[in-house]
Design an enzyme around this catalytic site. Structure first.
Site, mmCIF file in Angstrom:
data_model
loop_
_atom_site.group_PDB
_atom_site.id
_atom_site.type_symbol
_atom_site.label_atom_id
_atom_site.label_comp_id
_atom_site.label_asym_id
_atom_site.label_seq_id
_atom_site.Cartn_x
_atom_site.Cartn_y
_atom_site.Cartn_z
ATOM 1 N NE ARG A 36 -1.667 -1.506 3.534
ATOM 2 C CZ ARG A 36 -1.983 -1.667 4.813
ATOM 3 N NH1 ARG A 36 -3.248 -1.715 5.171
ATOM 4 N NH2 ARG A 36 -1.046 -1.790 5.720
ATOM 5 C CE LYS A 89 5.503 -17.143 11.400
ATOM 6 N NZ LYS A 89 5.878 -16.037 12.331
#
Ligand code: NAP
Length: 306
Positions: A36, A89
């Site tokens: 972003r 993860k």
């Protein structure tokens, strides 16, 4: 030909590990980032994955380094475009969404890699080899770190799906599920929940396996002073200790500490999976976390103010 890869979610782990590992591996060419905020790198940046996919830049693979709560939607878009997907993860915010991704990847004929970086810590493979065939009496996992030092400003970690103290704790579970010879399961847990958070700040967990091995796990995000990322295993042949997140292995015959190659190894593995047309999606560590939320007692504790 190199795998043309885009890194999505340029935050701490992308900058510390993914970008250097990609740059150092000739099997890859970094072609873009999606985040972003503009990470100000030398490759094109897009604020949205749709914009990258519409840009005309050829991409073969994406590495998803965002918080887990937003990973599924990004992975789906990538798989729909037949891109190979490397998941940081934990691989998702729920078990079922990871299964959904696995099915999509199989159908699309592309690679899905649920990465567990701690399994590539230097001491882990030798620990697994040493334990094979030995009789294990007791396992203690002590993962205690200061969240203010290691996760400053990471609001997502305290939101539902952010895992709280299981964000680092799942690394210990990724090692334990890899080195212990039998599957194990949760018997009891207490999760300490700050009253202003949706995820635990500490947890005390007991597991066992079909041989009745006691496995205890102590997780705490409030640790100040010395930090610990240790797994200590008692066997009939003496003690095995993995310290510093798996990088230092102490056996009765001595200590070994090798160079940290976790992310270079992960990227080598991903390239091999892509070349072999395979996926690697092990949800065992995330399943233990889900079981803790399913089976554990929740204890309200004082609010966490960063
Ligand atoms: P981070 O510093 O917060 O970076 C994540 C990045 O994802 C942010 O900088 C943000 O960049 C982007 N993002 C996209 N959607 C977001 C959202 N809704 N909320 C917040 N950020 C969003 O986190 P991190 O430490 O890199 O961790 C990311 C993942 O890597 C986690 O799953 C974590 O378990 C794993 N990991 C972290 C470490 C570590 O040492 N930090 C180690 C191994 C694995 P934009 O604002 O530009 O979109």
């Amino acid at each position: 030909m190199a795998i043309r890869i885009a890194v999505i979610g340029v935050g701490k782990i992308a900058r510390d590990q993914h970008l250097p590992a990609i740059a150092a591996n000739p099997a890859y060419e970094l072609v873009a980032t999606v985040s972003r905020h503009d990470p100000e790198l030398s490759v094109p940046w897009f604020a949205d994955l749709d914009d990258l996919l519409a840009s005309g830049i050829t991409v073969d693979a994406v590495a998803l380094c965002t918080p887990p709560q937003v990973r599924y939607g990004l992975a789906v878009k990538a798989l729909q475009h037949k891109l190979h997907v490397f998941l940081e993860k934990p691989p998702g915010a729920t078990l079922a969404e990871v299964e959904s991704l696995r099915a999509m990847a199989d159908e699309a004929g592309v690679t899905l890699f649920a990465s567990w970086h701690s399994r590539y810590a230097a001491g882990v493979e030798p620990a697994r080899a040493w334990l094979a065939g030995r009789s294990i009496r007791d396992v203690r996992i002590i993962w205690r770190e200061d969240v203010r030092v290691w996760h400053p400003g990471q609001a997502w970690i305290w939101q539902a799906g952010g895992l709280g103290v299981f964000d680092p704790g799942i690394n210990a579970l990724s090692i334990a599920t890899h080195i212990l010879p039998r599957p194990f399961f949760l018997t009891e847990a207490t999760l300490e929940m700050p009253s202003n958070c949706q995820a635990p700040i500490a947890a005390d967990l007991s597991f066992t396996d079909s041989a009745g091995t006691p496995i205890h796990m102590d997780l705490d995000f409030r640790q100040t002073g010395p930090q610990s990322w240790d797994i200590i295993i008692q066997t009939d042949d003496g003690e095995l200790k993995l310290a510093k997140g798996g990088s230092v292995l102490t056996l009765p015959e001595g200590v070994r500490e090798d160079e940290d190659r976790e992310y270079p190894e992960l990227y080598a593995r991903f390239a091999a999976l892509v070349a072999g047309g395979q996926s690697d999606v092990d949800i065992a560590p995330l399943r233990h976390v889900a079981d803790a939320f399913l089976r554990g007692h929740m204890r309200a504790v004082e609010p966490f103010i960063e």
